[in-house]
Motif scaffolding. Structure first.
Motif, PDB file in Angstrom:
ATOM      1  N   THR A  92       0.838  -1.200  -0.074  1.00  0.00           N
ATOM      2  CA  THR A  92      -0.069  -0.037   0.101  1.00  0.00           C
ATOM      3  C   THR A  92       0.999   1.389   0.011  1.00  0.00           C
ATOM      4  OG1 THR A  92      -1.838  -1.041   1.159  1.00  0.00           O
ATOM      5  CG2 THR A  92      -1.727   1.459   1.181  1.00  0.00           C
ATOM      6  N   ILE A  93       1.980   1.323   0.686  1.00  0.00           N
ATOM      7  CA  ILE A  93       2.601   2.124   0.808  1.00  0.00           C
ATOM      8  C   ILE A  93       3.471   2.492  -0.293  1.00  0.00           C
ATOM      9  CG2 ILE A  93       5.066   3.335   2.180  1.00  0.00           C
ATOM     10  CD1 ILE A  93       3.713   1.765   4.695  1.00  0.00           C
ATOM     11  N   ILE A  94       4.047   1.504  -1.033  1.00  0.00           N
ATOM     12  CA  ILE A  94       4.774   1.715  -2.152  1.00  0.00           C
ATOM     13  C   ILE A  94       3.909   2.462  -3.409  1.00  0.00           C
ATOM     14  CG2 ILE A  94       5.763   0.250  -4.278  1.00  0.00           C
ATOM     15  CD1 ILE A  94       6.928  -1.536  -1.851  1.00  0.00           C
ATOM     16  N   GLN A  95       2.763   1.679  -3.249  1.00  0.00           N
ATOM     17  CA  GLN A  95       1.580   2.099  -4.521  1.00  0.00           C
ATOM     18  C   GLN A  95       1.180   3.757  -4.276  1.00  0.00           C
ATOM     19  OE1 GLN A  95      -1.611  -0.575  -4.336  1.00  0.00           O
ATOM     20  NE2 GLN A  95      -0.591  -2.158  -5.310  1.00  0.00           N
ATOM     21  N   LEU A  96       1.126   3.943  -2.944  1.00  0.00           N
ATOM     22  CA  LEU A  96       1.044   5.477  -2.688  1.00  0.00           C
ATOM     23  C   LEU A  96       1.846   6.403  -3.258  1.00  0.00           C
ATOM     24  CD1 LEU A  96      -0.557   8.042  -1.367  1.00  0.00           C
ATOM     25  CD2 LEU A  96       0.786   7.318   0.764  1.00  0.00           C
ATOM     26  N   ILE A  97       3.225   5.936  -2.771  1.00  0.00           N
ATOM     27  CA  ILE A  97       4.341   7.002  -3.243  1.00  0.00           C
ATOM     28  C   ILE A  97       4.689   6.959  -4.888  1.00  0.00           C
ATOM     29  CG2 ILE A  97       6.813   7.105  -2.982  1.00  0.00           C
ATOM     30  CD1 ILE A  97       6.541   6.013  -0.247  1.00  0.00           C
ATOM     31  N   GLU A  98       4.263   5.668  -5.505  1.00  0.00           N
ATOM     32  CA  GLU A  98       4.727   5.715  -6.972  1.00  0.00           C
ATOM     33  C   GLU A  98       3.529   6.393  -7.494  1.00  0.00           C
ATOM     34  OE1 GLU A  98       4.685   1.659  -7.830  1.00  0.00           O
ATOM     35  OE2 GLU A  98       6.755   1.421  -7.308  1.00  0.00           O
ATOM     36  N   GLN A  99       2.271   6.377  -6.791  1.00  0.00           N
ATOM     37  CA  GLN A  99       1.034   6.901  -7.648  1.00  0.00           C
ATOM     38  C   GLN A  99       1.179   8.548  -7.594  1.00  0.00           C
ATOM     39  OE1 GLN A  99      -2.888   5.808  -5.872  1.00  0.00           O
ATOM     40  NE2 GLN A  99      -3.156   8.056  -5.412  1.00  0.00           N
ATOM     41  N   THR A 100       1.745   9.082  -6.313  1.00  0.00           N
ATOM     42  CA  THR A 100       1.858  10.182  -6.219  1.00  0.00           C
ATOM     43  C   THR A 100       2.957  10.959  -6.877  1.00  0.00           C
ATOM     44  OG1 THR A 100       0.913  10.339  -3.870  1.00  0.00           O
ATOM     45  CG2 THR A 100       2.135  12.241  -4.078  1.00  0.00           C
ATOM     46  N   GLN A 101       4.125  10.214  -7.059  1.00  0.00           N
ATOM     47  CA  GLN A 101       5.063  10.490  -7.750  1.00  0.00           C
ATOM     48  C   GLN A 101       4.815  10.810  -9.123  1.00  0.00           C
ATOM     49  OE1 GLN A 101       8.509   8.139  -7.997  1.00  0.00           O
ATOM     50  NE2 GLN A 101       9.879   9.962  -8.025  1.00  0.00           N
ATOM     51  N   ILE A 102       4.027  10.020  -9.750  1.00  0.00           N
ATOM     52  CA  ILE A 102       3.337  10.174 -11.212  1.00  0.00           C
ATOM     53  C   ILE A 102       2.568  11.094 -11.278  1.00  0.00           C
ATOM     54  CG2 ILE A 102       2.040   8.890 -12.921  1.00  0.00           C
ATOM     55  CD1 ILE A 102       2.979   6.015 -11.759  1.00  0.00           C
ATOM     56  N   LEU A 103       1.601  11.460 -10.405  1.00  0.00           N
ATOM     57  CA  LEU A 103       0.600  12.303 -10.334  1.00  0.00           C
ATOM     58  C   LEU A 103       1.335  13.869 -10.373  1.00  0.00           C
ATOM     59  CD1 LEU A 103      -2.231  12.743 -10.143  1.00  0.00           C
ATOM     60  CD2 LEU A 103      -2.112  12.748  -7.578  1.00  0.00           C
ATOM     61  N   ALA A 104       2.301  13.868  -9.265  1.00  0.00           N
ATOM     62  CA  ALA A 104       3.290  15.282  -9.431  1.00  0.00           C
ATOM     63  C   ALA A 104       3.825  15.518 -10.834  1.00  0.00           C
ATOM     64  CB  ALA A 104       4.374  15.228  -8.318  1.00  0.00           C
ATOM     65  N   GLY A 105       4.404  14.480 -11.378  1.00  0.00           N
ATOM     66  CA  GLY A 105       4.786  14.592 -12.722  1.00  0.00           C
ATOM     67  C   GLY A 105       4.015  14.935 -13.845  1.00  0.00           C
ATOM     68  N   ILE A 106       2.785  14.490 -13.759  1.00  0.00           N
ATOM     69  CA  ILE A 106       1.759  15.023 -14.633  1.00  0.00           C
ATOM     70  C   ILE A 106       1.261  16.340 -14.343  1.00  0.00           C
ATOM     71  CG2 ILE A 106      -0.911  14.477 -15.425  1.00  0.00           C
ATOM     72  CD1 ILE A 106      -0.041  11.571 -14.929  1.00  0.00           C
ATOM     73  N   ALA A 107       1.077  16.629 -13.144  1.00  0.00           N
ATOM     74  CA  ALA A 107       0.644  18.018 -12.866  1.00  0.00           C
ATOM     75  C   ALA A 107       1.835  19.023 -13.120  1.00  0.00           C
ATOM     76  CB  ALA A 107       0.534  17.981 -11.130  1.00  0.00           C
ATOM     77  N   SER A 108       2.871  18.855 -13.241  1.00  0.00           N
ATOM     78  CA  SER A 108       3.874  19.764 -13.347  1.00  0.00           C
ATOM     79  C   SER A 108       3.716  20.230 -14.839  1.00  0.00           C
ATOM     80  CB  SER A 108       5.265  19.313 -13.179  1.00  0.00           C
ATOM     81  OG  SER A 108       5.718  18.164 -14.379  1.00  0.00           O
ATOM     82  N   GLU A 109       2.929  19.512 -15.714  1.00  0.00           N
ATOM     83  CA  GLU A 109       2.908  20.000 -17.100  1.00  0.00           C
ATOM     84  C   GLU A 109       1.409  20.355 -17.624  1.00  0.00           C
ATOM     85  OE1 GLU A 109       4.137  16.619 -19.208  1.00  0.00           O
ATOM     86  OE2 GLU A 109       6.373  17.074 -18.904  1.00  0.00           O
ATOM     87  N   ASP A 110       0.541  20.153 -16.261  1.00  0.00           N
ATOM     88  CA  ASP A 110      -0.688  20.673 -16.584  1.00  0.00           C
ATOM     89  C   ASP A 110      -0.815  22.022 -17.326  1.00  0.00           C
ATOM     90  OD1 ASP A 110      -3.841  19.782 -15.675  1.00  0.00           O
ATOM     91  OD2 ASP A 110      -3.393  22.018 -15.336  1.00  0.00           O
ATOM     92  N   ILE A 111      -1.880  22.284 -18.029  1.00  0.00           N
ATOM     93  CA  ILE A 111      -2.223  23.419 -18.891  1.00  0.00           C
ATOM     94  C   ILE A 111      -2.464  24.654 -17.902  1.00  0.00           C
ATOM     95  CG2 ILE A 111      -4.582  22.901 -19.181  1.00  0.00           C
ATOM     96  CD1 ILE A 111      -2.060  24.696 -21.609  1.00  0.00           C
ATOM     97  N   HIS A 112      -3.236  24.353 -16.733  1.00  0.00           N
ATOM     98  CA  HIS A 112      -3.444  25.225 -15.705  1.00  0.00           C
ATOM     99  C   HIS A 112      -2.297  25.889 -14.857  1.00  0.00           C
ATOM    100  CE1 HIS A 112      -7.895  24.773 -16.697  1.00  0.00           C
ATOM    101  NE2 HIS A 112      -7.631  23.529 -16.643  1.00  0.00           N
ATOM    102  N   VAL A 113      -1.486  24.816 -14.846  1.00  0.00           N
ATOM    103  CA  VAL A 113      -0.389  25.007 -14.052  1.00  0.00           C
ATOM    104  C   VAL A 113       0.570  26.075 -14.791  1.00  0.00           C
ATOM    105  CG1 VAL A 113       1.889  24.211 -12.801  1.00  0.00           C
ATOM    106  CG2 VAL A 113      -0.424  23.175 -12.438  1.00  0.00           C
ATOM    107  N   GLN A 114       0.756  25.640 -16.253  1.00  0.00           N
ATOM    108  CA  GLN A 114       1.692  26.263 -17.120  1.00  0.00           C
ATOM    109  C   GLN A 114       1.279  27.756 -17.307  1.00  0.00           C
ATOM    110  OE1 GLN A 114       4.544  25.619 -18.224  1.00  0.00           O
ATOM    111  NE2 GLN A 114       4.841  23.676 -17.136  1.00  0.00           N
ATOM    112  N   ASN A 115      -0.199  27.845 -17.498  1.00  0.00           N
ATOM    113  CA  ASN A 115      -0.869  29.170 -17.663  1.00  0.00           C
ATOM    114  C   ASN A 115      -0.651  30.023 -16.655  1.00  0.00           C
ATOM    115  OD1 ASN A 115      -1.572  28.197 -20.306  1.00  0.00           O
ATOM    116  ND2 ASN A 115      -3.580  27.898 -19.903  1.00  0.00           N
ATOM    117  N   GLY A 116      -1.019  29.623 -15.286  1.00  0.00           N
ATOM    118  CA  GLY A 116      -0.645  30.357 -14.278  1.00  0.00           C
ATOM    119  C   GLY A 116       0.681  31.142 -14.096  1.00  0.00           C
ATOM    120  N   TYR A 117       1.819  30.304 -14.429  1.00  0.00           N
ATOM    121  CA  TYR A 117       3.073  30.845 -14.208  1.00  0.00           C
ATOM    122  C   TYR A 117       3.328  31.755 -15.364  1.00  0.00           C
ATOM    123  CZ  TYR A 117       5.185  27.546 -11.081  1.00  0.00           C
ATOM    124  OH  TYR A 117       5.319  26.917  -9.915  1.00  0.00           O
TER     125      TYR A 117
END
Length: 206
Positions: free
Chosen positions: A16-41
């Motif tokens: 469970t812990i491994i899956q959570l960390i991997e899931q969150t790491q993937i989520l953070a990578g996707i979020a870093s390229e999100d259009i709303h995040v990029q447009n905000g900057y």
């Protein structure tokens, strides 16, 4: 049977812990390229960032916060708006990316949240623009107490037994009694040191 059951649950908790960390790491990578995040900057529109953060906070109950920083390490978006402007450039989640040029980072040792004062780990990811210029980081902070309450504390061993987790420095990081977490009085206990020095994945500490 008692030991076998404990080992089975241990495996479930570990997975469970491994899956959570991997899931969150993937989520953070996707979020870093999100259009709303990029447009905000690009636009400097704080509302764009804040709307994105609020939408992400609805994903999991154990995220204490999801935040964005500027290129100097100051918070520019956070669920707790009183935290905006806080300097996090001294934290490893920032330094590993801004100074050591890592793409992403996962805390190995929990820290105390500068906002809630609760134990957390931070998973962060670099944010760059289309020209690969560094803009800041996105961070997902996992509240260890909330995570344990959701996934771990309900497991029991026999009648009164329970699970708890220590880090590589023998500090308690998840425990049913919250006041013991990261409490130096419970660090370097003999059975914790024995368990960490063992080459076995599991066993009985006597």
């Amino acid at each position: 049977n008692l030991l076998l059951n404990a080992m089975r649950v241990f495996g479930e908790v570990k997975e469970t812990i491994i899956q959570l960390i991997e899931q969150t790491q993937i989520l953070a990578g996707i979020a870093s390229e999100d259009i709303h995040v990029q447009n905000g900057y690009k636009s400097g529109n704080k509302n764009e960032h804040q709307k994105f953060i609020n939408s992400q906070m609805n994903l999991e109950d154990f995220y204490e916060a999801i935040f964005l920083t500027d290129s100097q390490g100051r918070l520019i978006a956070h669920p707790n708006e009183s935290a905006i402007g806080l300097d996090v450039s001294s934290y490893k989640a920032w330094k590993a990316i801004a100074e050591d040029n890592q793409e992403s980072y996962i805390d190995k040792i929990p820290i105390i949240s500068p906002v809630s004062k609760k134990p957390i780990i931070v998973i962060s990811h670099k944010i760059t623009d289309e020209n690969d210029q560094f803009l800041g980081i996105i961070g997902y902070t996992i509240n260890l107490s909330n995570f344990a309450e959701t996934f771990i504390n309900h497991y029991k061993i026999a009648q009164n037994g329970y699970f708890y987790i220590i880090d590589s420095e023998t500090s308690l990081i998840m425990h049913p009694r919250e006041e013991l977490i990261l409490n130096d009085k419970y660090k370097n206990l003999e059975w914790h040191t024995k368990a960490l020095s063992s080459k076995e994945d599991f066993g009985v500490v006597k």
